[in-house]
Design a protein around this motif. Structure first.
Motif, PDB file in Angstrom:
ATOM      1  N   ASP A  41     166.065  33.323  84.814  1.00 11.36           N
ATOM      2  CA  ASP A  41     165.326  32.690  85.673  1.00 11.36           C
ATOM      3  C   ASP A  41     165.606  33.105  87.055  1.00 11.36           C
ATOM      4  N   SER A  42     164.644  33.483  88.011  1.00 11.47           N
ATOM      5  CA  SER A  42     164.834  34.040  89.272  1.00 11.47           C
ATOM      6  C   SER A  42     163.564  33.838  89.918  1.00 11.47           C
ATOM      7  N   GLY A  43     163.730  33.737  91.271  1.00 11.39           N
ATOM      8  CA  GLY A  43     162.638  33.746  92.087  1.00 11.39           C
ATOM      9  C   GLY A  43     161.942  34.824  92.350  1.00 11.39           C
ATOM     10  N   ALA A  44     160.830  34.777  92.679  1.00 10.92           N
ATOM     11  CA  ALA A  44     160.051  36.193  92.986  1.00 10.92           C
ATOM     12  C   ALA A  44     158.670  36.066  93.879  1.00 10.92           C
ATOM     13  N   PHE A  45     158.414  37.001  94.570  1.00 10.22           N
ATOM     14  CA  PHE A  45     157.132  37.020  95.456  1.00 10.22           C
ATOM     15  C   PHE A  45     156.349  38.159  95.100  1.00 10.22           C
ATOM     16  N   VAL A  46     155.043  37.828  94.843  1.00 10.75           N
ATOM     17  CA  VAL A  46     154.105  38.876  94.594  1.00 10.75           C
ATOM     18  C   VAL A  46     153.250  39.090  95.797  1.00 10.75           C
ATOM     19  N   THR A  47     153.304  40.454  96.244  1.00 13.74           N
ATOM     20  CA  THR A  47     152.285  40.823  97.303  1.00 13.74           C
ATOM     21  C   THR A  47     151.240  41.736  97.000  1.00 13.74           C
ATOM     22  N   LEU A  48     149.898  41.504  97.298  1.00 11.49           N
ATOM     23  CA  LEU A  48     148.918  42.486  96.968  1.00 11.49           C
ATOM     24  C   LEU A  48     148.395  43.061  98.222  1.00 11.49           C
ATOM     25  N   HIS A  49     148.200  44.263  98.195  1.00 12.04           N
ATOM     26  CA  HIS A  49     147.761  44.933  99.157  1.00 12.04           C
ATOM     27  C   HIS A  49     146.366  45.528  98.874  1.00 12.04           C
ATOM     28  N   ARG A  50     145.440  45.791  99.880  1.00 10.97           N
ATOM     29  CA  ARG A  50     143.990  46.679  99.602  1.00 10.97           C
ATOM     30  C   ARG A  50     143.908  47.252 100.596  1.00 10.97           C
ATOM     31  N   ILE A  69     157.514  35.228  83.523  1.00  7.34           N
ATOM     32  CA  ILE A  69     156.393  34.365  83.505  1.00  7.34           C
ATOM     33  C   ILE A  69     156.192  33.974  85.286  1.00  7.34           C
ATOM     34  N   THR A  70     157.380  33.782  85.872  1.00  4.43           N
ATOM     35  CA  THR A  70     157.037  33.650  87.200  1.00  4.43           C
ATOM     36  C   THR A  70     156.288  34.663  87.940  1.00  4.43           C
ATOM     37  N   VAL A  71     156.619  35.898  87.415  1.00  2.96           N
ATOM     38  CA  VAL A  71     155.562  37.059  88.262  1.00  2.96           C
ATOM     39  C   VAL A  71     154.396  36.760  87.731  1.00  2.96           C
ATOM     40  N   ARG A  72     154.105  36.635  86.577  1.00  5.12           N
ATOM     41  CA  ARG A  72     152.903  36.224  86.160  1.00  5.12           C
ATOM     42  C   ARG A  72     152.036  35.322  86.926  1.00  5.12           C
ATOM     43  N   SER A 101     158.727  41.463  94.589  1.00  5.78           N
ATOM     44  CA  SER A 101     160.182  41.327  95.142  1.00  5.78           C
ATOM     45  C   SER A 101     160.761  40.236  94.394  1.00  5.78           C
ATOM     46  N   VAL A 102     161.946  40.466  93.516  1.00  2.08           N
ATOM     47  CA  VAL A 102     162.895  39.605  92.815  1.00  2.08           C
ATOM     48  C   VAL A 102     163.843  39.146  93.625  1.00  2.08           C
ATOM     49  N   LEU A 103     164.032  38.121  94.032  1.00  2.00           N
ATOM     50  CA  LEU A 103     164.868  37.509  94.831  1.00  2.00           C
ATOM     51  C   LEU A 103     166.220  37.189  94.222  1.00  2.00           C
ATOM     52  N   SER A 104     167.289  37.210  95.163  1.00  2.00           N
ATOM     53  CA  SER A 104     168.547  36.425  94.944  1.00  2.00           C
ATOM     54  C   SER A 104     168.558  35.106  95.303  1.00  2.00           C
ATOM     55  N   PRO A 105     169.736  34.326  94.851  1.00  2.00           N
ATOM     56  CA  PRO A 105     169.564  32.868  95.324  1.00  2.00           C
ATOM     57  C   PRO A 105     169.593  32.987  96.872  1.00  2.00           C
ATOM     58  N   LEU A 106     169.224  31.785  97.253  1.00  2.00           N
ATOM     59  CA  LEU A 106     169.212  31.437  99.012  1.00  2.00           C
ATOM     60  C   LEU A 106     170.707  31.246  99.270  1.00  2.00           C
ATOM     61  N   ARG A 107     171.027  31.738 100.534  1.00  2.00           N
ATOM     62  CA  ARG A 107     172.493  31.570 100.960  1.00  2.00           C
ATOM     63  C   ARG A 107     172.534  30.761 102.279  1.00  2.00           C
ATOM     64  N   GLU A 108     172.621  29.824 102.748  1.00  2.00           N
ATOM     65  CA  GLU A 108     172.492  29.065 104.149  1.00  2.00           C
ATOM     66  C   GLU A 108     173.677  30.214 105.092  1.00  2.00           C
ATOM     67  N   ILE A 109     173.041  30.154 106.253  1.00  6.50           N
ATOM     68  CA  ILE A 109     174.007  30.999 107.115  1.00  6.50           C
ATOM     69  C   ILE A 109     173.963  30.114 108.380  1.00  6.50           C
ATOM     70  N   LYS A 110     175.380  30.066 109.086  1.00  6.58           N
ATOM     71  CA  LYS A 110     175.581  29.268 110.419  1.00  6.58           C
ATOM     72  C   LYS A 110     175.381  30.067 111.638  1.00  6.58           C
ATOM     73  N   ASP A 111     175.640  31.571 111.285  1.00  2.02           N
ATOM     74  CA  ASP A 111     175.691  32.434 112.431  1.00  2.02           C
ATOM     75  C   ASP A 111     174.295  33.361 112.358  1.00  2.02           C
ATOM     76  N   PRO A 112     173.592  33.596 113.037  1.00  4.62           N
ATOM     77  CA  PRO A 112     172.456  34.441 112.989  1.00  4.62           C
ATOM     78  C   PRO A 112     172.999  35.836 112.958  1.00  4.62           C
ATOM     79  N   LYS A 113     174.255  36.293 113.488  1.00  2.00           N
ATOM     80  CA  LYS A 113     174.760  37.496 113.274  1.00  2.00           C
ATOM     81  C   LYS A 113     175.100  37.919 112.100  1.00  2.00           C
ATOM     82  N   GLU A 114     174.828  36.931 111.076  1.00  2.00           N
ATOM     83  CA  GLU A 114     175.273  37.316 109.558  1.00  2.00           C
ATOM     84  C   GLU A 114     173.804  38.298 109.094  1.00  2.00           C
TER      85      GLU A 114
END
Length: 179
Positions: A41-50, A69-72, A101-114
């Motif tokens: 199980d993993s998050g994913a985005f599918v982007t289409l270009h024309r 299945i997520t990609v589909r 784009s297959v995604l890693s898990p989200l990670r909250e950050i406190k400092d935008p410099k990260e």
């Protein structure tokens, strides 16, 4: 764990088959998947270009479904349900380029410099408003860290700079991107 070339090609084929089936009104073929990576199980985005222009993009950060299945499902959604575009038409199918784009898990950050531009995607949440931009957007648009944060706020329907608000939460994630 990075995907192999064969696994990437399998996901691209699944995405294309699903889009073609949706556009033609047919059922997508059933898949016999052996790869444990594609069954994870993993998050994913599918982007289409024309012709190099965005034609649809839908994704999810997490899914209880296997990656294939997520990609589909995200491919079908990008082709038919992105509210910014009319659904992909049959005469466009040969011109559609698919990016996954297959995604890693989200990670909250406190400092935008990260935030590492080009490495991290951003997800900003403030109240009921949410915006996400994939890592490649910062590169494509020439954003530095602050412009990337502001652009993600705009995507969420927020004013630039709202990422600084006490009630705003910033998450980063990484992607494995392939076409």
């Amino acid at each position: 764990m990075p995907l192999t070339k064969d696994e990437k090609n399998t996901l691209l084929r699944i995405a294309r088959d699903a889009i073609e089936a949706k556009v033609s009104g047919a059922r997508a073929p059933a898949e016999a998947i052996e790869s444990s990576a594609l069954k994870s199980d993993s998050g994913a985005f599918v982007t289409l270009h024309r012709f190099g222009d965005l034609r649809g993009c839908i994704g999810t950060f997490a899914s209880p479904e296997p990656l294939y299945i997520t990609v589909r499902d995200m491919a079908v959604a990008a082709a038919a349900k992105d509210p910014r575009f009319i659904p992909v038409r049959p005469n466009e199918l040969k011109e559609i380029e698919i990016e996954i784009s297959v995604l890693s898990p989200l990670r909250e950050i406190k400092d935008p410099k990260e935030i590492e531009v080009g490495r991290h995607g951003l997800y900003i949440v403030k109240g009921r408003q949410r915006g996400v931009l994939l890592p490649q957007v910062a590169i494509e648009q020439g954003y530095d860290r602050l412009k990337f944060l502001d652009a993600t706020c705009l995507k969420a329907g927020l004013a630039p700079g709202n990422w600084k608000a006490d009630d705003a939460t910033i998450f980063v994630f990484e992607t494995e991107i392939f076409k």
